[in-house]
Structure formats: C-alpha cells, structure tokens
Design an enzyme around this catalytic site. Structure first.
Site, PDB file in Angstrom:
ATOM      1  N   LYS A 188      21.042 -13.238  50.986  1.00 16.64           N
ATOM      2  CA  LYS A 188      20.598 -14.519  50.452  1.00 16.64           C
ATOM      3  C   LYS A 188      21.579 -14.950  49.368  1.00 16.64           C
ATOM      4  O   LYS A 188      21.985 -14.127  48.522  1.00 16.64           O
ATOM      5  CB  LYS A 188      19.196 -14.382  49.864  1.00 16.64           C
TER       6      LYS A 188
ATOM      7  N   ASP B 107      22.498 -16.476  54.002  1.00 15.85           N
ATOM      8  CA  ASP B 107      21.469 -17.510  54.187  1.00 15.85           C
ATOM      9  C   ASP B 107      21.285 -18.211  52.848  1.00 15.85           C
ATOM     10  O   ASP B 107      20.910 -17.585  51.852  1.00 15.85           O
ATOM     11  CB  ASP B 107      20.154 -16.869  54.650  1.00 15.85           C
TER      12      ASP B 107
ATOM     13  N   GLU C 142      23.730 -19.261  57.463  1.00 16.74           N
ATOM     14  CA  GLU C 142      22.435 -19.869  57.803  1.00 16.74           C
ATOM     15  C   GLU C 142      22.048 -20.966  56.816  1.00 16.74           C
ATOM     16  O   GLU C 142      22.075 -20.756  55.607  1.00 16.74           O
ATOM     17  CB  GLU C 142      21.365 -18.755  57.820  1.00 16.74           C
TER      18      GLU C 142
ATOM     19  N   ASP D  68      18.045 -22.890  60.563  1.00 14.63           N
ATOM     20  CA  ASP D  68      16.693 -22.323  60.432  1.00 14.63           C
ATOM     21  C   ASP D  68      15.752 -23.497  60.126  1.00 14.63           C
ATOM     22  O   ASP D  68      15.189 -24.099  61.047  1.00 14.63           O
ATOM     23  CB  ASP D  68      16.724 -21.255  59.315  1.00 14.63           C
TER      24      ASP D  68
ATOM     25  N   LYS E  16      11.800 -19.278  64.473  1.00 14.46           N
ATOM     26  CA  LYS E  16      10.585 -18.750  63.854  1.00 14.46           C
ATOM     27  C   LYS E  16       9.442 -19.513  64.493  1.00 14.46           C
ATOM     28  O   LYS E  16       9.360 -20.742  64.371  1.00 14.46           O
ATOM     29  CB  LYS E  16      10.575 -19.016  62.345  1.00 14.46           C
TER      30      LYS E  16
ATOM     31  N   GLY F 183      12.269 -14.226  60.176  1.00 14.27           N
ATOM     32  CA  GLY F 183      11.041 -13.648  59.642  1.00 14.27           C
ATOM     33  C   GLY F 183      10.556 -14.436  58.444  1.00 14.27           C
ATOM     34  O   GLY F 183      11.325 -15.176  57.819  1.00 14.27           O
TER      35      GLY F 183
HETATM   36  O1  OSB Z   1      15.081 -18.267  55.321  1.00 13.80           O
HETATM   37  O2  OSB Z   1      14.779 -16.680  56.674  1.00 13.80           O
HETATM   38  C1  OSB Z   1      14.456 -17.270  55.638  1.00 13.80           C
HETATM   39  C2  OSB Z   1      11.678 -15.313  53.873  1.00 13.80           C
HETATM   40  C3  OSB Z   1      10.932 -16.355  53.329  1.00 13.80           C
HETATM   41  C4  OSB Z   1      11.368 -17.645  53.512  1.00 13.80           C
HETATM   42  C5  OSB Z   1      12.546 -17.908  54.241  1.00 13.80           C
HETATM   43  C6  OSB Z   1      13.268 -16.880  54.800  1.00 13.80           C
HETATM   44  C7  OSB Z   1      12.844 -15.554  54.586  1.00 13.80           C
HETATM   45  C8  OSB Z   1      13.566 -14.381  55.055  1.00 13.80           C
HETATM   46  C9  OSB Z   1      12.745 -13.131  55.271  1.00 13.80           C
HETATM   47  O3  OSB Z   1      14.770 -14.333  55.189  1.00 13.80           O
HETATM   48  C10 OSB Z   1      13.133 -12.348  56.459  1.00 13.80           C
HETATM   49  C11 OSB Z   1      12.117 -11.256  56.730  1.00 13.80           C
HETATM   50  O4  OSB Z   1      10.938 -11.559  57.037  1.00 13.80           O
HETATM   51  O5  OSB Z   1      12.489 -10.096  56.613  1.00 13.80           O
HETATM   52 MG    MG Z   2      16.587 -18.691  56.717  1.00 12.40          MG
END
Ligand code: OSB
Ligand code: MG
Length: 374
Positions: free
Chosen positions: A165, A191, A216, A241, A265, A293
């Site tokens: 992140k 991301d 991402e 995403d 998702k 996720g």
């Molecule tokens: O952007 O993918 C995302 C978690 C909360 C909100 C947005 C995101 C995420 C994750 C978590 O990246 C991934 C996971 O569930 O392990």
């Molecule tokens: Mg994401």
C-alpha cells in the site's frame, strides 16, 4: 428457490494488527453477516464487504444494513427465483448503488443454491481449479525498514505476490527499499487507493522503474479517462479496483485502455453475476484478473476462494489465510495456506465448504435482526 428469511448480524472482529491504506486505518472490522433460509429449510451464508466508513466505496457498514433491510430484502423475500442468476437484475431496477448490500444477499443465494444442489460453490460458479495461488496485501508501514521486514517474511512464508500500500510520502523510497532488499525477481506490486492525481505523476513515474507486476488504482475511484492517460505514460500495467463497479465499467476500461488488469471484488460489483460477467469479458480480451480482498472473515473468504477458482483468475489474489487477519476466525476449518502459497478450494463439499462457528458468531454479535417473507 424461495427465500423465507434473512438474518442480519453485525459482528465486531478485531484485526491482529491495524491495516492502513492511503484513505484511512482500520483496527477492527464491523462485518454484516447474512444468513438466508429457503422455504425448503436450506441455509445460505453471505458477508457484506463494506468497511465501517465510505472511504473505499460509497458503501459502509451502517448504510449496507439499512439498504438490505429497507430495499434489498423486500425484493428478494418470498419471491420465486429459478436460480441465483435472477437476483441481480431484480436488484438493479430503479435502485442505484449499494453494491455491497446487494452483493451480500446475492452471494448468499448462490451459496444456498450450491448447498441445495449438493455441489461446491466453486463448481456452481463455474470454477475449474481445486487450489489457488495467493498473495498478501501489506498496509502502510511506519518506515521502509519495517516494510522490508514484512515483505521478506511474507515471501518466506510462501505468498506469491506482495502488494504494498502506498500514499504520497510513503511510496518510492519504501518500494525501492523492498526491491533492493529482495531482488529483481520478487513479485511486488503497489496499491494507491486513489491517492494520486495526474499533476503529481513524478512518484508514479519513479515507481514505473521498479519492475512492479502492476500499479493498482493510482487515481480517483470513479475515473477511467485519467487512468487511460496515465497508462499511456507507464510501462507498468495499471490494475483497476475501485473504478470497476460493473461489467460496463470493465468494458469501458478495455475500450479506453485505462488499465490492463482487473481486480475483481464481488461485493464491489454487486455479487457473482457481475463478477462472472467481468471475468468472462476480460478473458475474451486477454485481460488477466485476480480476486481482491476486503479483510473478510472466513465467510467472505470462502466466497473469494470459490470465485478465484474460475479460469481467468491467473494472478495471485488477496485471499490470504485466516491467521493473517484474525486470532481466531468464525469458520471451521479456518482457511490455511501451504508453504508454496496455495489455498485449497473445497470442491468436494456442498456450498462454501466451511462451517460457520455459531457460538463464536454469537459471542461477537453486536446486533441482530430477522427479516421474513410476508
Ligand atoms: O484496495 O484492495 C484494496 C482492504 C480494504 C480496502 C481496500 C483494499 C483492501 C486490501 C485488503 O487490500 C486485502 C485483503 O483482504 O487482504
Ligand atoms: Mg485495491
């Protein structure tokens, strides 16, 4: 299929450690679980993937609860459906947004149908794999050194992709440190959760030189045009995403060349019908997809595992094992991953393939409401 009752439960589940993304930090999840019951007495479980606050999408725990109770449930309860495919269209008539509320019920109906038919949810969805490769999503860390440590142990543990992140101020220096420590072949991606604009692309251009699998959602959550502009300037594939809220938006991404990879998702797109449509569209256009996720409990994770078994999920998903998130999950068995980063798809069991630990759910429940067909 006729759904006679929907039981909503909100559970409070503490994460092992806080998870920070560019738009906020979560230390615990407020998860809405849905339990459907059919006229024949079959149950079906779903999980609403909304976060507590609307900082990822417009959905949030409290608005999803409201939307399910006031608008989703009345359209579904007591109605005869030939199959779960028929639910999403009914939920789209003069009913904008609230995808995670719609998705929770729609996915639970798929789970219920799979149980009723005695097949696995994965097979019911058209899945073809009996195990899936997974990665880990690492939240923003206090320092590059802390991030390097997390990334290193993740690869040692077997994860096949490390997603980092990022946000302005915690990006190039952090990711470069990981690349230098773990070498040119480490499967890394970033991301940004919308933290950048086209005016500050210098860090994105610097990240472009770090050999990432993908970048991402660097720009705004509902913006395809500027992602197309950015993709033209980058070697690295953009993965969308937040921007992909339906199969139409995925088609727009492809037409505009706004990205080359899609994170699917199911909650974000309103359930499995749309997820499958996006999967198929991308497959036909040579666009790889992977399963994102939302820090799901074992129930939502079961749905993610099943979805990931479809053929075009060729990249490792953010579908980490239970122990990455929780001291103790709410399903048995918990989700596990082997040393090579594989998670088994329970293809030989009816429905989602794990059992809800009702005592644990009861202990964690902070509110409950049962909605019935009238
Ligand atoms: O952007 O993918 C995302 C978690 C909360 C909100 C947005 C995101 C995420 C994750 C978590 O990246 C991934 C996971 O569930 O392990
Ligand atoms: Mg994401």
């Amino acid at each position: 299929m006729r759904i006679e009752s929907i039981t909503l439960r909100e559970i409070a589940l503490a994460l092992k450690e806080p998870f920070q993304i560019s738009s906020g930090t979560q230390a615990r999840r407020r998860i809405v679980l849905v339990e459907l019951r059919s006229a024949d007495g079959v149950e079906g479980w779903g999980e609403c993937t909304a976060g507590e606050f609307p900082n990822y999408s417009p959905d949030a725990t409290d608005t999803a609860w409201h939307a399910i109770r006031e608008w989703v449930a009345p359209r579904v309860l007591g109605r005869e459906f030939a199959g779960p495919e028929e639910i999403h269209p009914v939920l789209e008539v003069n009913f904008r947004g609230h995808n995670m509320a719609k998705g929770a019920i729609e996915m639970a109906a798929w789970e219920l149908t799979a149980r009723a038919e005695g097949v696995s949810l994965a097979k019911k969805l058209g899945g073809t794999r009996d195990r899936i490769r997974v990665g880990i999503s690492l939240g923003i860390q206090p320092s590059p050194e802390a991030l390097v440590e997390k990334a290193r142990t993740s690869l040692e543990r077997g994860y096949r992709k490390v997603k980092i992140k990022i946000k302005p101020g915690a990006d190039v220096e952090y990711v470069r440190a990981v690349r230098e420590a773990l070498g040119p072949d480490a499967p890394l991606m970033v991301d940004a959760n919308n933290a950048y604009s086209l005016d500050d692309t210098s860090s994105l251009e610097a990240l472009d030189g770090l050999g990432l699998m993908m970048m991402e959602q660097p720009l705004a959550w509902d913006d395809l045009l500027r992602h197309a502009e950015l993709q033209k300037r980058l070697k690295t594939s953009v993965c969308l995403d937040e921007s992909i809220t339906s199969v139409d938006r995925a088609a727009d991404m492809i037409a505009l060349k706004a990205g080359r990879i899609v994170n699917i998702k199911a909650g974000r797109v309103g359930g499995f019908v749309q997820s499958k449509a996006i999967h198929d569209l991308c497959e036909n256009h040579g666009i790889p997809v992977w399963c994102g996720g939302m820090l799901e409990s074992g129930v939502g994770r079961a749905h993610n595992v099943a979805l990931s078994s479809l053929s075009n999920f060729t990249l490792p998903g953010d579908v980490s094992p239970s122990e990455r998130y929780w001291e103790r999950d709410i399903v048995t068995p918990e989700w596990t991953m082997d040393r090579e980063g594989w998670v088994n798809v329970p293809v030989d069991q009816p429905g989602m393939g794990v059992k809800v630990d009702r005592d644990r759910v009861e202990d964690l429940t902070v509110r409950r409401e049962e909605l019935r067909a009238r």
